[in-house]
Motif scaffolding. Structure first.
Motif, mmCIF file in Angstrom:
data_model
loop_
_atom_site.group_PDB
_atom_site.id
_atom_site.type_symbol
_atom_site.label_atom_id
_atom_site.label_comp_id
_atom_site.label_asym_id
_atom_site.label_seq_id
_atom_site.Cartn_x
_atom_site.Cartn_y
_atom_site.Cartn_z
ATOM 1 N N MET A 1 0.923 -1.094 -0.185
ATOM 2 C CA MET A 1 -0.031 0.162 -0.008
ATOM 3 C C MET A 1 0.922 1.094 0.053
ATOM 4 O O MET A 1 1.967 1.497 0.744
ATOM 5 N N GLY A 2 0.522 2.325 -0.749
ATOM 6 C CA GLY A 2 1.235 3.457 -0.999
ATOM 7 C C GLY A 2 0.373 4.937 -0.420
ATOM 8 O O GLY A 2 -1.037 4.409 -0.135
ATOM 9 N N LYS A 3 0.867 5.656 -0.532
ATOM 10 C CA LYS A 3 0.180 7.094 0.074
ATOM 11 C C LYS A 3 0.627 8.050 -1.153
ATOM 12 O O LYS A 3 1.746 8.389 -1.583
ATOM 13 N N ILE A 4 -0.349 8.762 -1.275
ATOM 14 C CA ILE A 4 -0.231 10.213 -2.350
ATOM 15 C C ILE A 4 0.357 11.525 -1.473
ATOM 16 O O ILE A 4 -0.183 11.419 -0.502
ATOM 17 N N MET A 5 1.608 11.746 -1.707
ATOM 18 C CA MET A 5 2.204 12.717 -1.304
ATOM 19 C C MET A 5 2.125 14.082 -1.668
ATOM 20 O O MET A 5 2.171 15.144 -1.079
ATOM 21 N N ALA A 6 1.714 14.363 -2.739
ATOM 22 C CA ALA A 6 1.376 15.505 -3.679
ATOM 23 C C ALA A 6 0.471 15.232 -5.012
ATOM 24 O O ALA A 6 0.962 14.160 -5.490
ATOM 25 N N VAL A 7 -0.132 16.220 -5.182
ATOM 26 C CA VAL A 7 -0.906 16.099 -6.697
ATOM 27 C C VAL A 7 -0.368 17.505 -7.260
ATOM 28 O O VAL A 7 -0.979 18.447 -6.878
ATOM 29 N N ASN A 8 0.074 17.282 -8.655
ATOM 30 C CA ASN A 8 0.693 18.328 -9.046
ATOM 31 C C ASN A 8 0.153 18.465 -10.616
ATOM 32 O O ASN A 8 -0.076 17.607 -11.259
ATOM 33 N N ILE A 9 0.047 20.066 -10.810
ATOM 34 C CA ILE A 9 -0.422 20.337 -12.258
ATOM 35 C C ILE A 9 0.475 21.302 -12.806
ATOM 36 O O ILE A 9 0.923 22.218 -12.044
ATOM 37 N N SER A 10 0.397 21.563 -14.044
ATOM 38 C CA SER A 10 0.816 22.765 -14.786
ATOM 39 C C SER A 10 -0.039 23.257 -15.681
ATOM 40 O O SER A 10 -0.556 22.468 -16.353
ATOM 41 N N GLU A 11 -0.089 24.392 -15.977
ATOM 42 C CA GLU A 11 -0.902 25.040 -17.159
ATOM 43 C C GLU A 11 -0.204 24.980 -18.346
ATOM 44 O O GLU A 11 -0.959 24.982 -19.583
ATOM 45 N N VAL A 20 -1.365 21.064 -6.090
ATOM 46 C CA VAL A 20 -2.693 21.763 -5.725
ATOM 47 C C VAL A 20 -3.353 20.924 -4.870
ATOM 48 O O VAL A 20 -4.698 20.890 -4.529
ATOM 49 N N HIS A 21 -2.693 19.796 -4.199
ATOM 50 C CA HIS A 21 -3.350 19.092 -2.972
ATOM 51 C C HIS A 21 -4.400 18.077 -3.398
ATOM 52 O O HIS A 21 -4.446 17.050 -2.564
ATOM 53 N N LEU A 87 -3.077 0.705 -10.669
ATOM 54 C CA LEU A 87 -3.062 1.213 -9.583
ATOM 55 C C LEU A 87 -4.538 1.968 -9.375
ATOM 56 O O LEU A 87 -5.051 2.419 -10.199
ATOM 57 N N CYS A 88 -4.832 1.840 -7.926
ATOM 58 C CA CYS A 88 -6.273 2.065 -7.669
ATOM 59 C C CYS A 88 -6.259 3.344 -6.575
ATOM 60 O O CYS A 88 -5.410 2.934 -5.485
ATOM 61 N N CYS A 89 -6.832 4.245 -6.612
ATOM 62 C CA CYS A 89 -6.914 5.299 -5.681
ATOM 63 C C CYS A 89 -7.913 5.915 -5.685
ATOM 64 O O CYS A 89 -8.497 6.596 -6.539
ATOM 65 N N ASN A 90 -9.091 5.638 -4.458
ATOM 66 C CA ASN A 90 -10.412 5.839 -4.271
ATOM 67 C C ASN A 90 -11.185 5.398 -5.611
ATOM 68 O O ASN A 90 -10.994 4.140 -5.769
ATOM 69 N N GLY A 136 -2.435 12.527 0.660
ATOM 70 C CA GLY A 136 -3.134 11.758 1.991
ATOM 71 C C GLY A 136 -3.882 10.500 1.491
ATOM 72 O O GLY A 136 -3.964 9.530 2.513
ATOM 73 N N ASP A 137 -4.336 10.112 0.374
ATOM 74 C CA ASP A 137 -4.959 9.321 -0.014
ATOM 75 C C ASP A 137 -4.189 7.974 -0.250
ATOM 76 O O ASP A 137 -3.059 8.063 -0.353
ATOM 77 N N GLU A 138 -4.858 6.727 0.076
ATOM 78 C CA GLU A 138 -4.052 5.518 -0.122
ATOM 79 C C GLU A 138 -3.987 5.134 -1.599
ATOM 80 O O GLU A 138 -5.039 5.253 -2.139
ATOM 81 N N ILE A 139 -3.220 4.654 -2.104
ATOM 82 C CA ILE A 139 -2.894 3.927 -3.379
ATOM 83 C C ILE A 139 -2.528 2.637 -3.299
ATOM 84 O O ILE A 139 -1.540 2.446 -2.411
#
Length: 150
Positions: A1-11, A20-21, A87-90, A136-139
């Motif tokens: 099991m893993g954990k999402i530490m950051a969610v990133n985007i660029s325009e 962007v969390h 991979l599954c997250c939510n 913080g989500d589980e993956i």
């Protein structure tokens, strides 16, 4: 099991991504408002939190999203996952389509450090099922029988 530490985007492509969390992940497209999203095999990029921390320990001045990664994931050696791994997250399901990539010449990190980890440590996925992913989500890696049920 893993954990999402950051969610990133660029325009825009060619720029560092920003955390962007939380983001909406769109089926067969990628992260909403991300420049790299689209109808192709590299809709969402992932990089290992541990590999980023190791690189920082060598003196690299990098922040979340500096390598152009969408998701920073703790708990997996991502590059060891075979193509086709799901991979599954939510509600989100991602399928690994590519391990590593050719680095565009002269990225800022390579200019500073003489090295960049994304070409050998990053992985790319396509979105099989959309939803929301947040820090913080589980993956998890889907079991073969779960993946076949898709």
């Amino acid at each position: 099991m893993g954990k999402i530490m950051a969610v990133n985007i660029s325009e825009k492509k060619g720029t560092q991504k920003v955390n962007v969390h939380s983001a909406k992940v769109i089926e067969d497209f990628g992260l909403e408002n991300d420049a790299h999203a689209g109808k192709w095999h590299r809709q969402v990029s992932l990089l290992s939190y541990e590999k980023i921390e190791d690189f920082k320990a060598k003196g690299a001045p990098v922040e979340e999203g500096a390598f152009g990664e969408n998701l920073i994931v703790q708990g997996f050696d991502l590059k060891a996952l075979p193509i086709g791994t799901k991979l599954c997250c939510n509600d989100v399901v991602l399928e690994v389509t590519q391990i590593g990539k050719q680095c565009h010449s002269g990225c800022e990190i390579f200019k500073i450090m003489g090295d960049c980890i994304m070409p050998r440590e990053g992985i790319f996925t396509r979105v099989l099922h959309g939803g929301i992913i947040s820090e913080g989500d589980e993956i998890t890696i889907m079991e073969e029988n779960e993946a076949q049920a898709l």
